[in-house]
Motif scaffolding. Structure first.
Motif, mmCIF file in Angstrom:
data_model
loop_
_atom_site.group_PDB
_atom_site.id
_atom_site.type_symbol
_atom_site.label_atom_id
_atom_site.label_comp_id
_atom_site.label_asym_id
_atom_site.label_seq_id
_atom_site.Cartn_x
_atom_site.Cartn_y
_atom_site.Cartn_z
ATOM 1 N N GLY A 17 -40.602 -90.564 -91.400
ATOM 2 C CA GLY A 17 -40.387 -91.846 -92.052
ATOM 3 C C GLY A 17 -40.919 -92.925 -91.118
ATOM 4 N N PRO A 18 -40.429 -94.153 -91.250
ATOM 5 C CA PRO A 18 -40.904 -95.236 -90.388
ATOM 6 C C PRO A 18 -40.802 -94.918 -88.895
ATOM 7 C CG PRO A 18 -39.547 -96.099 -92.165
ATOM 8 C CD PRO A 18 -39.483 -94.623 -92.280
ATOM 9 N N ALA A 19 -39.680 -94.328 -88.468
ATOM 10 C CA ALA A 19 -39.505 -94.084 -87.030
ATOM 11 C C ALA A 19 -40.512 -93.046 -86.524
ATOM 12 C CB ALA A 19 -38.075 -93.622 -86.745
ATOM 13 N N GLY A 20 -40.629 -91.927 -87.239
ATOM 14 C CA GLY A 20 -41.518 -90.855 -86.783
ATOM 15 C C GLY A 20 -42.971 -91.302 -86.731
ATOM 16 N N ILE A 21 -43.406 -91.996 -87.763
ATOM 17 C CA ILE A 21 -44.826 -92.409 -87.816
ATOM 18 C C ILE A 21 -45.115 -93.499 -86.773
ATOM 19 C CG2 ILE A 21 -46.580 -93.516 -89.288
ATOM 20 C CD1 ILE A 21 -46.128 -90.536 -89.939
ATOM 21 N N PHE A 22 -44.185 -94.441 -86.609
ATOM 22 C CA PHE A 22 -44.383 -95.483 -85.592
ATOM 23 C C PHE A 22 -44.434 -94.852 -84.201
ATOM 24 C CE2 PHE A 22 -43.425 -99.238 -83.021
ATOM 25 C CZ PHE A 22 -44.036 -100.266 -83.715
ATOM 26 N N CYS A 23 -43.624 -93.824 -84.000
ATOM 27 C CA CYS A 23 -43.604 -93.137 -82.705
ATOM 28 C C CYS A 23 -44.959 -92.462 -82.452
ATOM 29 C CB CYS A 23 -42.472 -92.108 -82.716
ATOM 30 S SG CYS A 23 -42.175 -91.380 -81.131
ATOM 31 N N GLU A 48 -43.090 -86.234 -98.293
ATOM 32 C CA GLU A 48 -44.380 -86.873 -97.979
ATOM 33 C C GLU A 48 -44.181 -87.808 -96.790
ATOM 34 O OE1 GLU A 48 -47.224 -86.562 -99.895
ATOM 35 O OE2 GLU A 48 -46.246 -85.189 -101.298
ATOM 36 N N HIS A 49 -45.164 -87.898 -95.927
ATOM 37 C CA HIS A 49 -45.056 -88.763 -94.762
ATOM 38 C C HIS A 49 -44.926 -90.235 -95.174
ATOM 39 C CE1 HIS A 49 -46.753 -85.016 -93.354
ATOM 40 N NE2 HIS A 49 -46.234 -85.311 -92.175
ATOM 41 N N LEU A 50 -43.961 -90.891 -94.605
ATOM 42 C CA LEU A 50 -43.721 -92.328 -94.767
ATOM 43 C C LEU A 50 -43.370 -92.752 -96.204
ATOM 44 C CD1 LEU A 50 -43.539 -94.478 -92.628
ATOM 45 C CD2 LEU A 50 -45.938 -95.008 -92.924
ATOM 46 N N LYS A 51 -42.945 -91.789 -97.001
ATOM 47 C CA LYS A 51 -42.588 -92.109 -98.386
ATOM 48 C C LYS A 51 -41.380 -93.054 -98.432
ATOM 49 C CE LYS A 51 -41.665 -89.674 -102.686
ATOM 50 N NZ LYS A 51 -41.198 -88.403 -103.211
ATOM 51 N N THR A 52 -40.462 -92.888 -97.482
ATOM 52 C CA THR A 52 -39.234 -93.704 -97.512
ATOM 53 C C THR A 52 -39.522 -95.197 -97.297
ATOM 54 O OG1 THR A 52 -38.901 -93.144 -95.188
ATOM 55 C CG2 THR A 52 -37.634 -91.876 -96.791
ATOM 56 N N LEU A 53 -40.695 -95.494 -96.740
ATOM 57 C CA LEU A 53 -41.010 -96.916 -96.526
ATOM 58 C C LEU A 53 -41.277 -97.635 -97.854
ATOM 59 C CD1 LEU A 53 -41.519 -98.834 -94.021
ATOM 60 C CD2 LEU A 53 -43.940 -98.556 -94.515
ATOM 61 N N VAL A 125 -48.664 -101.286 -96.019
ATOM 62 C CA VAL A 125 -48.232 -100.992 -94.643
ATOM 63 C C VAL A 125 -48.326 -99.481 -94.406
ATOM 64 C CG1 VAL A 125 -46.293 -101.087 -93.018
ATOM 65 C CG2 VAL A 125 -46.685 -102.999 -94.589
ATOM 66 N N ARG A 126 -47.843 -98.730 -95.376
ATOM 67 C CA ARG A 126 -47.865 -97.262 -95.255
ATOM 68 C C ARG A 126 -49.301 -96.751 -95.073
ATOM 69 N NH1 ARG A 126 -47.757 -92.762 -99.631
ATOM 70 N NH2 ARG A 126 -46.754 -91.050 -98.532
ATOM 71 N N ASN A 127 -50.205 -97.245 -95.956
ATOM 72 C CA ASN A 127 -51.598 -96.780 -95.907
ATOM 73 C C ASN A 127 -52.242 -97.077 -94.555
ATOM 74 O OD1 ASN A 127 -51.456 -95.798 -98.444
ATOM 75 N ND2 ASN A 127 -52.283 -97.640 -99.431
ATOM 76 N N LYS A 128 -51.980 -98.288 -94.029
ATOM 77 C CA LYS A 128 -52.622 -98.667 -92.757
ATOM 78 C C LYS A 128 -52.070 -97.835 -91.605
ATOM 79 C CE LYS A 128 -54.449 -103.117 -93.916
ATOM 80 N NZ LYS A 128 -54.037 -104.389 -94.453
ATOM 81 N N MET A 129 -50.761 -97.552 -91.637
ATOM 82 C CA MET A 129 -50.176 -96.754 -90.550
ATOM 83 C C MET A 129 -50.716 -95.319 -90.603
ATOM 84 S SD MET A 129 -46.233 -98.153 -90.538
ATOM 85 C CE MET A 129 -45.668 -97.442 -89.001
ATOM 86 N N LEU A 130 -50.773 -94.755 -91.804
ATOM 87 C CA LEU A 130 -51.249 -93.371 -91.916
ATOM 88 C C LEU A 130 -52.741 -93.269 -91.613
ATOM 89 C CD1 LEU A 130 -49.249 -92.019 -95.013
ATOM 90 C CD2 LEU A 130 -48.793 -91.664 -92.573
ATOM 91 N N LYS A 131 -53.496 -94.293 -92.034
ATOM 92 C CA LYS A 131 -54.954 -94.285 -91.805
ATOM 93 C C LYS A 131 -55.259 -94.190 -90.304
ATOM 94 C CE LYS A 131 -59.033 -97.006 -92.788
ATOM 95 N NZ LYS A 131 -59.486 -98.379 -93.009
ATOM 96 N N PHE A 132 -54.478 -94.930 -89.514
ATOM 97 C CA PHE A 132 -54.673 -94.920 -88.065
ATOM 98 C C PHE A 132 -54.559 -93.491 -87.529
ATOM 99 C CE2 PHE A 132 -53.133 -94.896 -83.740
ATOM 100 C CZ PHE A 132 -53.944 -95.819 -83.105
ATOM 101 N N LEU A 133 -53.560 -92.771 -88.015
ATOM 102 C CA LEU A 133 -53.326 -91.413 -87.489
ATOM 103 C C LEU A 133 -54.331 -90.409 -88.039
ATOM 104 C CD1 LEU A 133 -49.429 -91.346 -87.639
ATOM 105 C CD2 LEU A 133 -50.839 -91.445 -85.576
ATOM 106 N N LYS A 134 -54.709 -90.615 -89.315
ATOM 107 C CA LYS A 134 -55.587 -89.632 -89.953
ATOM 108 C C LYS A 134 -57.001 -89.658 -89.364
ATOM 109 C CE LYS A 134 -53.049 -88.685 -94.104
ATOM 110 N NZ LYS A 134 -52.606 -89.129 -95.401
ATOM 111 N N SER A 135 -57.339 -90.738 -88.667
ATOM 112 C CA SER A 135 -58.683 -90.807 -88.077
ATOM 113 C C SER A 135 -58.749 -90.004 -86.775
ATOM 114 C CB SER A 135 -59.056 -92.268 -87.817
ATOM 115 O OG SER A 135 -58.163 -92.804 -86.862
ATOM 116 N N ARG A 136 -57.629 -89.426 -86.338
ATOM 117 C CA ARG A 136 -57.602 -88.711 -85.057
ATOM 118 C C ARG A 136 -57.651 -87.199 -85.256
ATOM 119 N NH1 ARG A 136 -57.123 -92.371 -80.686
ATOM 120 N NH2 ARG A 136 -57.030 -94.389 -81.722
ATOM 121 N N LYS A 137 -58.454 -86.549 -84.389
ATOM 122 C CA LYS A 137 -58.623 -85.089 -84.541
ATOM 123 C C LYS A 137 -57.417 -84.288 -84.040
ATOM 124 C CE LYS A 137 -63.622 -84.508 -84.492
ATOM 125 N NZ LYS A 137 -64.317 -85.545 -83.704
ATOM 126 N N ASN A 138 -56.663 -84.874 -83.104
ATOM 127 C CA ASN A 138 -55.553 -84.106 -82.508
ATOM 128 C C ASN A 138 -54.196 -84.401 -83.152
ATOM 129 O OD1 ASN A 138 -55.783 -86.671 -81.545
ATOM 130 N ND2 ASN A 138 -55.063 -86.196 -79.487
#
Ligand SMILES: Cc1cc2nc3c(=O)[nH]c(=O)nc-3n(C[C@H](O)[C@H](O)[C@H](O)COP(=O)(O)OP(=O)(O)OC[C@H]3O[C@@H](n4cnc5c(N)ncnc54)[C@H](O)[C@@H]3O)c2cc1C
Length: 370
Positions: A17-23, A48-53, A125-138
């Motif tokens: 949720g918000p805490a896990g993704i922000f972390c 689903e990731h960040l659905k609770t937001l 907000v959800r899309n931008k937070m997830l987009k940041f992570l999805k661009s990373r290979k690791n």
């Protein structure tokens, strides 16, 4: 076979949720700052990731609050105030806004201090937070992955952010002794309900609205939060208005009816219920009785879910250190609402997620680097 650094520095975030993704984003940014790449993060969520937001702030996402002073900010948490004071002094609401800015999430502050994204969209907000992570290979996303302590056994750094809708048994499986979860920020059911439905009241203690069988609104939420661990039924007293002003007005208008004078302070329909001698001249009523009209005494028999609901209870704060690291289990951290921390309405619950998540991220990164 020799382990690669990525294998050694395997981080699991369980509950996204918000805490896990922000972390997760914070860990990536902190490693980016020192150009360190030899790690991986696996993001487990049973849904689903960040659905609770998406439901926050009625879809607008009340990200935080603009209260300036950290101590004042922390006083908005019936559980966790002292603990958060230390957390906020290291990562505050203002640090959070800078952080969101770096993700291209601009914010604005409403006149009541609540902070929202300029887009007024939790989805954005959800899309931008997830987009940041999805661009990373690791970074690896595992959805529909129900967590228990063995799911993440292989990971050397474990972060649990499964929220307060997870179970006490989940916390127990990590050898912690949770404080039982209790609902907070709810409407209240009132015994012997005789009040005017749909009428809103601005009282000295706060604003509220009469429902079908009780009260709702900011004051009701605050009362439910403060009394989250009380058994039903319990008594409450709401200070409606300044009784001295009523006495003053009574002296100036002795021939006016008691009801008409009390109606200057509260809605007429409520005065009709409260003032037994509504049509009597106010000078015929004792000061002692008049003063009683300024207080509404109610018996709360239960709660009703509505709007922003959080849970009190969760990971016992005595069992974690100031970085939210477990004192009972190695390389295990908790952040967000799974902690026994909850705040009032106004962006405080998400701020708990952002700040505890960042502090965990920093501590995990430091544990890997040094
Ligand atoms: C209707 C509503 C509106 C709200 N509006 C606001 C607001 O505007 N501002 C504000 O500050 N707060 C608001 N809140 C509160 C805020 O949403 C929560 O405080 C916040 O979502 C908590 O975040 P979290 O990441 O700690 O936990 P959660 O958001 O609960 O996320 C936990 C995640 O863990 C996953 N999970 C749970 N158990 C497991 C398991 N066993 N295995 C794997 N995954 C698991 C869940 O699927 C979920 O994705 C609102 C709450 C509600 C209900």
């Amino acid at each position: 076979m020799e382990l690669s650094c990525q294998d050694k520095n395997k981080i699991a975030i369980a509950g996204c949720g918000p805490a896990g993704i922000f972390c997760a984003i914070s860990i990536v940014k902190l490693f980016d700052d020192v150009d360190f790449k030899d790690y991986s993060i696996t993001l487990f969520d049973k849904s689903e990731h960040l659905k609770t937001l998406l439901v926050t702030g009625g879809g607008r996402c009340n990200l935080s609050n603009s209260i300036n002073d950290i101590r004042d900010f922390a006083s908005n948490y019936p559980r966790g105030e002292k603990f958060l004071y230390s957390i906020f002094s290291r990562f505050s609401n203002f640090d959070t806004l800078e952080f969101f800015k770096s993700l291209r999430i601009e914010t604005y502050t409403q006149s009541d201090g609540r902070i929202f994204p300029v887009s007024n969209s939790a989805d954005d907000v959800r899309n931008k937070m997830l987009k940041f992570l999805k661009s990373r290979k690791n970074i690896f996303f595992k959805k529909k992955a129900v967590l228990n302590s063995s799911t993440i056994n292989d990971y050397n750094f474990k972060i649990i952010s499964a929220g307060s809708r997870s179970t006490e048994s989940l916390i127990k499986s990590f050898k912690h002794n949770p404080v039982p979860f209790k609902k907070s920020l709810c409407a209240l059911k009132i015994d012997n309900f005789i009040y005017p439905k749909g009428v809103s009241v601005k009282s000295i203690d706060g604003d509220f609205l009469f429902t079908e069988d009780g009260i709702t609104g900011p004051l009701a939420f605050k009362i439910s939060s403060l009394n989250a661990f009380l058994d039903f039924p319990y008594e409450i007293s709401i200070k409606l208005f300044d009784e001295n002003k009523l006495i003053e007005l009574a002296h100036l208008n002795p021939k006016k009816s008691a009801g008409s004078i009390v109606s200057k302070f509260i809605p007429k329909s409520l005065a009709k219920v409260l003032v037994k001698t509504y049509d009597k001249n106010i000078c015929e009523i004792s000061e002692k009785v008049l003063r009683k009209y300024s207080v509404l005494n109610l018996t709360v028999t239960g709660i009703r879910n509505c709007g922003e609901i959080v849970n009190a209870g969760g990971v016992n704060l005595d069992e974690i250190d100031k970085n939210c690291k477990s004192k009972l289990n190695q390389n295990l951290w908790f952040c967000g609402e799974i902690l026994n921390i909850d705040g009032y309405c106004g962006g405080f619950n998400l701020q708990n997620c952002w700040s505890t998540a960042y502090i965990v991220a920093k501590n995990v990164v430091e544990s890997i680097m040094y």
